[in-house]
Design an enzyme around this catalytic site. Structure first.
Site, PDB file in Angstrom:
ATOM      1  CG  HIS A  14      -0.373   0.270   2.511  1.00 39.86           C
ATOM      2  ND1 HIS A  14      -1.012   0.970   3.498  1.00 39.86           N
ATOM      3  CD2 HIS A  14       0.828  -0.060   3.031  1.00 39.86           C
ATOM      4  CE1 HIS A  14      -0.237   1.054   4.576  1.00 39.86           C
ATOM      5  NE2 HIS A  14       0.879   0.429   4.314  1.00 39.86           N
ATOM      6  CB  CYS A  33       3.756   5.440   4.920  1.00 44.29           C
ATOM      7  SG  CYS A  33       4.285   4.481   6.351  1.00 44.29           S
ATOM      8  CG  HIS A  39       5.275   0.826   2.349  1.00 48.83           C
ATOM      9  ND1 HIS A  39       4.512   1.918   2.009  1.00 48.83           N
ATOM     10  CD2 HIS A  39       4.847   0.435   3.570  1.00 48.83           C
ATOM     11  CE1 HIS A  39       3.676   2.195   2.997  1.00 48.83           C
ATOM     12  NE2 HIS A  39       3.849   1.304   3.954  1.00 48.83           N
ATOM     13  CG  HIS A  41       3.028  -3.233   6.206  1.00 55.72           C
ATOM     14  ND1 HIS A  41       4.042  -2.769   7.002  1.00 55.72           N
ATOM     15  CD2 HIS A  41       2.484  -2.134   5.614  1.00 55.72           C
ATOM     16  CE1 HIS A  41       4.111  -1.452   6.911  1.00 55.72           C
ATOM     17  NE2 HIS A  41       3.173  -1.039   6.065  1.00 55.72           N
ATOM     18  CG  ASP A  79      -2.137 -13.456   0.914  1.00 55.85           C
ATOM     19  OD1 ASP A  79      -1.269 -12.792   1.506  1.00 55.85           O
ATOM     20  OD2 ASP A  79      -1.969 -14.630   0.545  1.00 55.85           O
ATOM     21  CG  HIS A  80       0.879 -12.447  -2.047  1.00 59.17           C
ATOM     22  ND1 HIS A  80       0.531 -13.224  -0.971  1.00 59.17           N
ATOM     23  CD2 HIS A  80       2.227 -12.478  -2.128  1.00 59.17           C
ATOM     24  CE1 HIS A  80       1.632 -13.724  -0.435  1.00 59.17           C
ATOM     25  NE2 HIS A  80       2.674 -13.282  -1.108  1.00 59.17           N
ATOM     26  CD  GLU A 126       1.167  -0.486   8.802  1.00 66.17           C
ATOM     27  OE1 GLU A 126       0.417  -0.138   7.874  1.00 66.17           O
ATOM     28  OE2 GLU A 126       1.741   0.319   9.569  1.00 66.17           O
TER      29      GLU A 126
END
Length: 137
Positions: A14, A33, A39, A41, A79-80, A126
């Site tokens: 994100h 960020c 980037h 997490h 996810d991903h 996070e």
């Protein structure tokens, strides 16, 4: 009243940035960020459900059902993925951990209520040091 929690994990990218701000302003407010190249997490999600135990099963909720709900409503969608670009329920929203947790809660609450329980809390980690908890309205 009893509470039960299920943990799941997902990885996603994100960026925190406002489209109506220039890059300098976004960097000033959001720091790293706001990286234009995104980037990511490795998130940990804790879903806590509350209610009364079914005297016939001894369950508050069948954990296989809770797992399936989390998979369908959250993991398969996040996810991903790039939260800003790929996730339908995050379109037009800031992709902060706070906002992600609120939107997850909104998606999950009705599905859990269909099972005769109530969604108590979404805890979204996070990083190992930063997490949010959302308890609904």
């Amino acid at each position: 009243m009893i509470y039960i929690t299920r943990r799941e994990r997902f990885s996603a990218a994100h960026k925190l940035a406002r489209n109506d701000w220039n890059e300098d302003q976004n960097l000033k407010v959001f720091g790293k960020c706001a990286n234009p190249n995104w980037h990511g997490h490795n998130y940990e999600l804790f879903v806590t459900v509350k209610g009364e135990i079914d005297p016939e099963t001894g369950f508050l909720i069948d954990l296989r059902v809770l797992k399936a709900i989390i998979q369908e409503e959250v993991i398969e969608k996040l996810d991903h993925m790039n939260i800003n670009l790929d996730v339908d329920f995050m379109q037009g929203k800031m992709a902060s951990t706070e906002m992600i947790a609120i939107e997850i809660f909104k998606r999950m609450a009705p599905r859990i209520e269909e099972q005769g329980a109530q969604l108590h809390c979404i805890k979204l980690c996070e990083t190992e040091n930063n997490f949010v908890e959302y308890f609904g309205n």
